[in-house]
Design an enzyme around this catalytic site. Structure first.
Site, PDB file in Angstrom:
ATOM      1  N   GLU A  74       0.842  -1.198   0.000  1.00 10.16           N
ATOM      2  CA  GLU A  74       0.000   0.000   0.000  1.00 10.16           C
ATOM      3  C   GLU A  74       0.881   1.253   0.000  1.00 10.16           C
ATOM      4  O   GLU A  74       1.873   1.335   0.741  1.00 10.16           O
ATOM      5  CB  GLU A  74      -0.873  -0.033   1.259  1.00 10.16           C
ATOM      6  CG  GLU A  74      -1.802   1.131   1.462  1.00 10.16           C
ATOM      7  CD  GLU A  74      -2.645   0.980   2.735  1.00 10.16           C
ATOM      8  OE1 GLU A  74      -3.566   1.780   2.926  1.00 10.16           O
ATOM      9  OE2 GLU A  74      -2.367   0.052   3.544  1.00 10.16           O
TER      10      GLU A  74
ATOM     11  N   LYS B 160      -9.135   2.484  -2.305  1.00  7.13           N
ATOM     12  CA  LYS B 160      -9.469   1.906  -1.009  1.00  7.13           C
ATOM     13  C   LYS B 160     -10.811   2.438  -0.512  1.00  7.13           C
ATOM     14  O   LYS B 160     -11.043   3.655  -0.487  1.00  7.13           O
ATOM     15  CB  LYS B 160      -8.362   2.237  -0.009  1.00  7.13           C
ATOM     16  CG  LYS B 160      -8.488   1.558   1.345  1.00  7.13           C
ATOM     17  CD  LYS B 160      -7.265   1.848   2.197  1.00  7.13           C
ATOM     18  CE  LYS B 160      -7.273   1.071   3.508  1.00  7.13           C
ATOM     19  NZ  LYS B 160      -6.055   1.313   4.300  1.00  7.13           N
TER      20      LYS B 160
ATOM     21  N   CYS C  37      -5.452  -3.261   2.185  1.00  9.23           N
ATOM     22  CA  CYS C  37      -5.261  -3.289   3.638  1.00  9.23           C
ATOM     23  C   CYS C  37      -6.551  -3.529   4.409  1.00  9.23           C
ATOM     24  O   CYS C  37      -7.114  -4.616   4.367  1.00  9.23           O
ATOM     25  CB  CYS C  37      -4.550  -2.010   4.079  1.00  9.23           C
ATOM     26  SG  CYS C  37      -3.848  -2.072   5.750  1.00  9.23           S
TER      27      CYS C  37
END
Length: 258
Positions: free
Chosen positions: A41, A109, A143
């Protein structure tokens, strides 16, 4: 298909240095027979760079994505890496999948973690888009996204074979549980492969757990780091090797539609 996972110690705020690390890993990955390299990330900026991340954010057509595409082309593989994506006044915590001959795929995300991320980024919209690559259907999360079972289930129901998850898992009381228990359960309960690529080391804001891994549909590790050091892992993705697991664990087929 062979993949490589870069557990990376990024230099906060130094895009050139981080691209150099990614290129060195791509060279080693290609030499090891990998068709796909997954970096963490915000790999290009470093996760813990703080407010400077907004200054370093670029569009999906910008120099960082162009550089990642050039690395993929030079070494004859596909490359997934996190970067800060600017779209007008908004900045997203995004990843790109870059290949020499294909338009880059972008994922933003959806679940931002903590005040740190919420101060920097706008959350993306839920995205079930898949990327076809060497006969496999690839889905993307970043994540914290993978810790919500709904996200992996959505991709599995869309037909994903593999879910790629660049991450920045910090050290903490639950880090090892997330990497070694939650991630394998996501693979098992959806009968997909999950690839989890974390940072190692630390910066001024965070220390990272490492613990990168690739997990098969049976929940077992195909490759795993047990440290927070810089490392390049290799794993072979062979869906046919898990036919028995899919016959025995028919969660998607048996899921009741509401």
């Amino acid at each position: 298909m062979r993949i490589a996972i870069l557990q990376m110690i990024a230099v906060p705020g130094d895009v050139a240095a981080n691209l150099k690390q990614i290129e060195a890993a791509a060279e080693k990955a290609a030499a090891g027979g990998a068709a796909l390299l997954i970096a963490p990330e915000l790999a290009t900026t470093g996760y813990g760079a703080g407010d400077v991340i907004r200054d370093l954010a670029e569009t999906a057509e910008g120099p960082q994505v162009q550089a990642l595409t050039a690395i993929a082309r030079k070494h004859g593989l596909a490359l997934v890496a996190g970067f800060a994506e600017r779209d007008g006044e908004e900045v997203f915590n995004s990843l790109v999948m870059a290949e020499a001959s294909e338009t880059p795929s972008i994922y933003r995300k959806t679940h931002l973690y903590g005040d740190y991320e919420r101060a920097l980024f706008t959350p993306g919209e839920a995205d079930s888009a898949l990327r076809n690559f060497q006969g496999l259907k690839l889905g993307f999360l970043i994540c914290y996204d993978v810790e919500f079972p709904e996200n992996v289930r959505r991709l599995a129901r869309a037909g994903a074979d593999v879910v790629l998850v660049p991450t920045a898992l910090p050290e903490g009381s639950f880090a090892r549980f997330i990497a070694t228990r939650v991630v394998p359960v996501r693979a098992f309960e959806n009968q997909v492969f999950v690839v989890y690529a974390d940072h190692g080391g630390g910066d001024a804001n965070f220390s990272y757990a490492g613990l990168s891994r690739a997990v098969g549909p049976d929940g077992q590790s195909l490759a795993a780091s047990d440290t927070d050091t810089a490392e390049l892992l290799f794993a072979d993705i062979d869906p046919g090797a898990f036919d028995e697991s899919r016959r025995a664990n028919t969660y998607l087929r048996d899921l009741r539609k509401r």
